[in-house]
Design an enzyme around this catalytic site. Structure first.
Site, PDB file in Angstrom:
ATOM      1  N   TRP A  97     -44.705 -75.292   6.804  1.00 13.53           N
ATOM      2  CA  TRP A  97     -45.151 -75.563   8.164  1.00 13.53           C
ATOM      3  C   TRP A  97     -44.330 -76.718   8.738  1.00 13.53           C
ATOM      4  O   TRP A  97     -44.111 -77.734   8.073  1.00 13.53           O
ATOM      5  CB  TRP A  97     -46.633 -75.934   8.115  1.00 13.53           C
ATOM      6  CG  TRP A  97     -47.267 -76.222   9.423  1.00 13.53           C
ATOM      7  CD1 TRP A  97     -47.137 -75.517  10.589  1.00 13.53           C
ATOM      8  CD2 TRP A  97     -48.174 -77.288   9.706  1.00 13.53           C
ATOM      9  NE1 TRP A  97     -47.903 -76.094  11.573  1.00 13.53           N
ATOM     10  CE2 TRP A  97     -48.561 -77.176  11.059  1.00 13.53           C
ATOM     11  CE3 TRP A  97     -48.714 -78.326   8.944  1.00 13.53           C
ATOM     12  CZ2 TRP A  97     -49.450 -78.061  11.663  1.00 13.53           C
ATOM     13  CZ3 TRP A  97     -49.600 -79.207   9.551  1.00 13.53           C
ATOM     14  CH2 TRP A  97     -49.966 -79.064  10.901  1.00 13.53           C
ATOM     15  N   ASP A 143     -52.794 -77.456   0.437  1.00  8.58           N
ATOM     16  CA  ASP A 143     -53.103 -77.316   1.851  1.00  8.58           C
ATOM     17  C   ASP A 143     -53.844 -75.992   1.991  1.00  8.58           C
ATOM     18  O   ASP A 143     -53.252 -74.922   1.811  1.00  8.58           O
ATOM     19  CB  ASP A 143     -51.807 -77.311   2.682  1.00  8.58           C
ATOM     20  CG  ASP A 143     -52.089 -77.313   4.180  1.00  8.58           C
ATOM     21  OD1 ASP A 143     -51.136 -77.513   4.957  1.00  8.58           O
ATOM     22  OD2 ASP A 143     -53.254 -77.098   4.584  1.00  8.58           O
ATOM     23  N   LYS A 169     -58.972 -72.089  11.498  1.00 12.83           N
ATOM     24  CA  LYS A 169     -58.783 -70.642  11.550  1.00 12.83           C
ATOM     25  C   LYS A 169     -59.999 -69.880  11.058  1.00 12.83           C
ATOM     26  O   LYS A 169     -60.472 -68.961  11.721  1.00 12.83           O
ATOM     27  CB  LYS A 169     -57.579 -70.229  10.685  1.00 12.83           C
ATOM     28  CG  LYS A 169     -56.254 -70.430  11.351  1.00 12.83           C
ATOM     29  CD  LYS A 169     -55.759 -71.831  11.218  1.00 12.83           C
ATOM     30  CE  LYS A 169     -54.331 -71.993  11.647  1.00 12.83           C
ATOM     31  NZ  LYS A 169     -53.974 -73.415  11.625  1.00 12.83           N
TER      32      LYS A 169
END
Lengths: 442, 522
Positions: A171, A252, A288
Site C-alpha cells: 500500500w 496489517d 472495509k
C-alpha cells in the site's frame, strides 16, 4: 542523533531544505516582513504532490464523462455503483441515538474498553490462549493508518531493531507511515510479475537475510495492491522462518472477512503466529468490513510473552497517543461494539459481509469471462486467482494513462483496480478498455 | 530438514554398527551413552531438551566429553585394541581433569554468540542469565574468548543444530522485557483516582468536561437533533478528503473570524494544525499539560514566557511582554484564544492590543489554541495551496483522513440558523451555570475564611478552570483529606462543581490553604 534523523526525514518528506547547523528550516526561516505587507512567512513552502491514491478520486470527480469509472480507492460499491452503509450499522446507530443515557465524554487514551476486548476476540479468536492469559494489549486507534502509525512510533521508541521490512509492492502509504514514525524501511520481494503471483523464493531469501529481530510487515489477507496471498502451507513456512530468525511480525489486517467471506479463515495467518506463543503486532481496520470508512475505527493489538510485559507496553502506548490526539473518537467504536456484542447483529453482519465478498468474487469472474470473450491477448487467470478488493492487472502506466484518457477509467498507475468499484453493467466497458490498451498502447 | 534427519540417522546407525562389530563393550557403551545424552539434550519432549536449562546442558556436555569420551575410549583402546591391562595413569587423570575444566568453560561460553536467538527460543543459557558482556569478562581472558568464538564454526560444537528443528517456542523472555511502566497521565489520572474512591463526599474537579447541576455529563440538545437529522438522511460513511469535511472547515473559520471578515471573503483563510519542524515556539507558563508533550514529540524546540503571577493570582503582564520582546524574531507564540487553561486568567482587551503590537513588532507568528482544540487562524495570503498540501502530507501518514461523525454534527449545527441559535442559547446556559458556581464559591470562601485573604480572583478568572493558588502539598491535602480531586498544580474545573457542593469545597480550600504543610504559594 535520532532527533536530527527524524527531522531530516520529515523535512525531506515535505520537500523542505534543512540546515542542521542551526536547526532551522531554511525554507521557512522567519521572513522579516510581516503578514501585513502581503508577504507570508510560509512563502518558501513547497507545494507537496497530491496523494496518488486519493488524487485519483479527485481527478475522477472533475471528469464530466457519463461513462467514467472510478476504480481507484478501495471503497466498496454496490452493483448500482453506490456507496453502502450496512444495515447492521444503521441499526446500531439508531440504537445509540435512542439510548438516552449515552454521553459524549472523553474516552480513555486507549479508547473504548468494550471495543478493544471485542476487537481482540475478533482477530485472535474468542478462545485464544493469548487473550485468556492476558498477554494482549489492545488500543483503539484511527483506523488502520492510525494503528500502524501508533505501533510504529512505539517500536521506534522501545524496540532495539528499528528496521521494518515491507513487501514489494505494498500500500502506497505504508513507507511514509513507518518512515515518519522513525523506522527505517527496507523491502522484501513479494510480487512476481512473470507469474502475477507470489515470489515465494524471493520472499524467503530476503526475510532470511534480514538482521535478527527486524520487524516484518505482513498483510494478513487480501494483499493490497496485488491480491496475491500465500497459501496456508506457505504461511507456515513463513512463520517458521520468521520465528527462527527472531523477526517481529507486524500484521496489517484491513480485510478480515472481506477476502474469503469468512472472518475466521481470513484471520488464520495471524492466529497461526499467536498459536506458537510468540510476539506480534496487529493493526486492525473496520473501514472495509464494516463499511465505516469515514468514522476512522481501528485497533492496534500487541501480543506479548506475558501479562506483566503487556501491562507495561500498554502504559507506553498511552504516552505515544496522548500527545498525538489525546484520545480516540467515540462514534465509530461505539457502532462496532454494539454490533460485536449483540449475537443477532453479529450474525447479520457476517451475512452482509459475505454478500459483499461474494459480489467482488463475482465481479472477478465476470471480468475474466469478458476478457476471454474478447480474445484479449495474455493470461488473465490472475484476476480470479487473486483475492480481495484489488487486482493487480499487470498493466503498465502508459496503458493506464491510455485507459484514463480514452475510456475514462480511473485507477492507480501501478495497474491496480478496485474490483469493488465494478458492477455488472460496467464490466464490459472495462473489458473494452483493457482490450484496447493491451492491443494498441505500448 | 529431511537431509538433516537422514545424516543424523545414518551416523547413528553407522556408529552403533561399529560398536557392535568391534565387539568392544566400552566402545558400545560410550556410543549408547552419548546417544542418550544427545537425545535428552535436544529432543523436544516433556522433561527432555536439557539444553534449555543451563545446568542440565552443562552436565550433559561434561559427562559426555570429559568422562565418557576419556574413560570409555581409554578402556576401549587400552584393553580391546592394545590388549593392555587397565591402569589409572597420570595421563588419563590429566586428560579427564582438563576436559572437565574445558567442558565447564564451553558450557559457559558457547551461548555468547547468539543470546538473542536463545532468548527467542526460550533457552535459558548461562550467557543469557549473565548477559553477554558480563559472561565474557567474568570467565575468560581475551584469548579464551577469541578462541571460543572461533569454536562456533567447529562442527563438533554445534549448539544450534538439532535444536532449531523443533518449532515449539518456550514462553520465557519477551523482546519488550526492558520496557518500564510509564507514569499515569497527570490530568486523566485524576479521574481514574476519583473513580476508585468510595467516599460519598468525593468531588471530581479534574478534567475539563462540563457537568450539569446534578453533576452529570451533558449532551447538548442541538447535538442530539443534529444526530437524528443525520440518521434520517441516511448519510454515507465514505472517506473524507485528507483535509476533512469542507462544510465543517468553512463554518469553523466563519465562527472564529466572523462571516464578514474580508479574509474569509477572499478565501485566503486556512487552518493550520501543525508547526513546521525547526521553528521555535513560546508557550505560556503554565499551560495545558499536554502542550509540552505535543511539541516534544513533534521535535519542536520550545521555551516559556511568563504568564501566571502567583502573588496576584493573576496575569504577569509585564513579564509576558518582556519575554515576547526578548524572543528571537519570527518565533511562534502559543496563545490561548480565551479561558486560559489551566489558570482561567485572560488578558483584558487593552492587554490583547499590546500583545498584538509586540507580536507584530517582532514579526512573531501567533498560534491560537482555542477551546482546547487545535485550531489556529492566520491572515495568510495566496500561499494557501502550498500550506494546505503540506498539511495533508502530514495527515495522510498519521491517520489518512479525519473522522466524519463529529464534523458533520458541527457542520449541521453551525450551518443551520435555527440550530445555531439554539446552540448559542445552550452555551449561554452552560456558561451561566459556571458563573453562578464561581459566585457561590467566592461567597462561601469569603464567609468561611476569616484571614482577610482576597478570593476575588475566582470571579475575575474566566472559563472552565480556576487556578486556586494552592500548591502541590495543599492540592494533595484537598484529595487525601477532603476527597476533592484536582490536578497538583492547583487547578480546579468549575465545570465539575455544582451549587450544592460550593460550601464543602470552600471548607476544603480554606483548610488546605491555611493548614496543609508546604510553602504558601510559590
Amino acid at each position: 542523533m535520532a532527533s536530527d534523523r527524524r527531522i531530516g526525514v520529515l523535512a525531506r518528506h515535505l520537500g523542505v531544505e534543512m540546515d542542521f547547523e542551526s536547526h532551522t528550516a531554511t525554507a521557512i526561516s522567519a521572513s522579516p516582513t510581516s503578514g501585513f505587507q502581503g508577504n507570508s512567512v510560509f512563502s518558501h513552502v513547497v507545494r507537496a504532490p497530491e496523494d496518488p491514491i486519493l488524487g485519483v478520486t479527485v481527478a475522477y470527480n472533475k471528469d464530466p464523462s457519463p461513462v467514467k469509472l472510478n476504480l481507484g480507492v478501495g471503497a466498496y460499491r454496490t452493483d448500482e455503483g453506490k456507496p453502502l452503509v450496512l444495515n447492521v450499522v444503521r441499526k446500531a446507530e439508531q440504537q445509540l441515538v435512542n439510548d438516552r443515557s449515552r454521553v459524549k465524554e472523553y474516552l480513555p487514551i486507549t479508547g473504548l474498553a468494550d471495543f478493544n476486548k471485542l476487537s481482540a476476540k475478533l482477530i485472535f479468536g474468542a478462545d485464544s490462549p493469548a487473550i485468556q492469559e492476558n498477554r494482549v494489549t489492545t488500543v483503539q486507534c484511527l483506523s488502520g493508518t492510525g494503528s500502524l502509525r501508533v505501533g510504529a512510533e512505539f517500536l521506534a521508541r522501545h524496540y532495539h531493531q528499528r528496521t521494518i521490512y515491507i513487501p514489494q509492492p505494498t500500500w502506497g502509504n505504508h513507507p511514509k507511515v513507518f518512515t515518519l514514525a522513525g523506522l527505517s524501511v527496507k523491502t522484501y520481494r513479494y510480487y512476481d510479475p512473470a507469474t502475477r503471483g507470489l515470489n515465494f523464493q524471493g520472499l524467503l531469501e530476503d526475510l532470511g537475510s534480514a538482521p535478527s529481530g527486524a520487524i516484518v510487515l505482513l498483510h494478513a489477507c487480501a494483499h493490497n495492491p496485488t491480491g496475491v496471498d500465500p497459501t496456508p502451507q506457505q504461511w507456515e513456512n513463513i512463520r517458521q522462518l520468521i520465528r527462527s530468525k527472531g523477526l517481529l511480525p507486524f500484521f496489517d489486517s484491513a480485510y478480515q472477512g472481506f477476502a474469503s467471506g469468512s472472518l475466521d479463515s481470513d484471520a488464520q495467518p495471524v492466529r497461526m503466529f499467536v498459536a506458537d506463543g510468540g510476539e506480534l503486532l496487529v493493526a486492525q481496520s473496520y473501514a472495509k468490513n464494516m463499511g465505516l470508512y469515514g468514522e476512522r475505527v481501528g485497533a492496534l493489538s500487541i501480543v506479548c510473552r506475558n501479562a506483566d510485559v503487556a501491562g507495561r507496553v500498554e502504559s507506553q502506548l498511552k504516552l505515544v497517543i496522548r500527545p498525538m490526539y489525546s484520545n480516540p473518537p467515540i462514534h465509530g467504536a461505539s457502532i462496532v461494539a454494539v454490533i460485536l456484542k449483540d449475537r443477532n447483529l453479529y450474525n447479520e453482519w457476517t451475512i452482509e459481509l459475505k454478500a459483499m465478498a461474494d459480489r467482488i468474487i463475482s465481479m472477478r469472474r465476470q471480468l475474466f469471462d469478458a476478457l476471454r470473450a474478447r480474445g484479449t491477448p495474455g493470461d488473465w487467470s490472475h484476476i480470479i486467482k487473486q483475492i480481495g478488493m484489488f487486482t493487480f492487472t499487470g498493466l503498465n502506466s502508459e496503458q493506464v494513462a491510455f485507459m484514463t484518457k480514452e475510456y475514462h477509467i480511473y485507477m492507480t498507475s501501478d495497474g491496480r483496480i478496485s474490483m469493488a468499484g465494478l458492477s455488472s453493467k460496467t464490466v464490459p466497458h472495462l473489458a473494452d478498455a483493457i482490450h484496447a490498451a493491451v492491443t494498441r498502447a505500448a | 530438514m529431511e537431509t538433516g534427519i537422514i545424516i543424523v540417522a545414518a551416523c547413528l546407525l553407522l556408529s552403533l554398527a561399529m560398536g557392535i562389530m568391534f565387539q568392544s563393550p566400552p566402545l558400545l557403551a560410550a556410543l549408547l551413552i552419548s546417544f542418550a545424552l544427545g537425545s535428552v539434550y535436544s529432543i523436544e519432549l516433556p522433561f527432555l531438551r536439557w539444553k534449555k536449562h543451563a545446568f542440565l546442558a552443562a552436565s550433559c556436555i561434561l559427562i559426555a566429553r570429559a568422562m565418557v569420551v576419556q574413560l570409555a575410549f581409554f578402556v576401549h583402546i587400552q584393553k580391546f585394541v592394545l590388549g593392555k591391562p587397565i591402569v589409572i595413569c597420570r595421563s588419563l587423570v590429566f586428560a579427564t581433569a582438563f576436559m572437565c575444566f574445558f567442558s565447564a568453560v564451553i558450557a559457559l561460553f558457547k551461548d555468547i554468540p547468539d543470546v538473542d536467538g536463545d532468548r527467542d527460543f526460550g533457552i535459558q543459557s548461562f550467557s543469557l542469565s549473565l548477559g553477554q558482556e558480563k559472561g565474557k569478562v567474568r570467565l575468560g581472558s581475551g584469548n579464551l574468548t577469541a578462541w571460543f568464538h572461533k569454536e562456533k564454526s567447529n562442527p563438533f560444537i554445534n549448539t544450534k543444530s538439532s535444536g532449531r528443528i523443533s518449532m515449539a517456542v518456550a514462553v520465557n523472555v519477551s523482546r519488550f522485557e526492558g520496557i518500564t511502566m510509564a507514569p499515569p497521565d497527570p490530568i486523566l489520572g485524576v479521574s481514574e483516582a476519583f473513580k476508585a474512591d468510595n467516599d460519598e463526599k468525593k468531588l471530581n474537579l479534574g478534567v475539563g468536561a462540563y457537568r450539569t447541576e446534578e453533576l452529570q455529563p451533558y449532551v447538548l440538545n442541538v447535538v442530539k437533533k443534529a444526530e437524528n437529522l443525520m440518521l434520517e438522511r441516511g448519510e454515507y460513511k465514505e472517506y473524507l478528503p485528507i483535509e476533512g469535511l469542507a462544510a465543517f472547515n468553512k463554518v469553523t473559520a466563519e465562527l472564529l473570524l466572523g462571516a464578514d471578515n474580508t479574509v474569509i471573503k477572499q478565501q485566503r483563510l486556512r487552518l493550520i494544525e501543525r508547526y513546521f519542524p525547526g521553528a521555535k515556539v513560546l508557550i505560556s507558563s503554565p499551560t495545558w499539560g499536554n502542550h509540552k508533550n505535543i511539541f516534544n514529540d513533534a521535535r519542536v524546540p520550545w521555551s516559556e514566557y511568563r504568564y501566571y503571577d502567583p502573588k496576584t493570582v493573576g496575569l504577569d503582564f509585564e513579564g509576558m511582554i518582556a519575554d515576547l520582546k526578548a524572543a528571537p524574531e519570527g518565533s511562534f507564540i502559543l496563545l490561548h484564544g480565551c479561558a486560559h487553561n489551566p489558570t482561567g486568567i485572560d488578558p483584558t482587551p487593552e492587554q490583547w492590543e499590546k500583545i498584538a503590537d509586540v507580536i507584530q513588532e517582532k514579526n512573531h507568528i501567533p498560534f491560537f489554541d482555542v477551546a482546547y482544540q487545535g485550531f489556529a487562524s492566520g491572515s495568510l495570503d495566496a500561499m494557501q495551496h502550498q500550506v494546505k498540501s503540506q498539511l495533508k502530507r502530514l495527515a495522510r501518514p498519521m491517520y489518512s483522513n479525519p473522522p466524519v461523525h463529529g464534523a458533520r454534527i458541527v457542520a449541521n449545527v453551525v450551518g443551520d440558523p435555527t440550530l445555531f441559535d439554539e446552540w448559542k442559547a445552550e452555551m449561554d446556559m452552560m456558561a451561566g451555570r459556571i458563573k453562578g458556581v464561581r459566585q457561590k464559591l467566592f461567597d462561601s470562601l469569603s464567609a468561611k475564611d476569616k484571614s482577610g485573604k482576597d478570593w476575588s480572583f475566582i470571579l475575575k478568572q474566566i472559563g472552565m478552570f480556576s487556578f486556586t493558588g494552592l500548591n502541590k502539598a495543599q492540592s494533595e491535602n484537598m484529595t487525601n483529606k477532603w476527597h476533592v480531586y484536582m490536578t497538583k498544580d492547583g487547578r480546579i474545573s468549575l465545570a465539575g462543581l455544582n451549587l450544592a457542593k460550593c460550601e464543602y469545597l470552600a471548607d476544603a480550600i480554606v483548610d488546605s490553604y491555611h493548614n496543609a504543610k508546604g510553602l504558601n504559594s510559590v
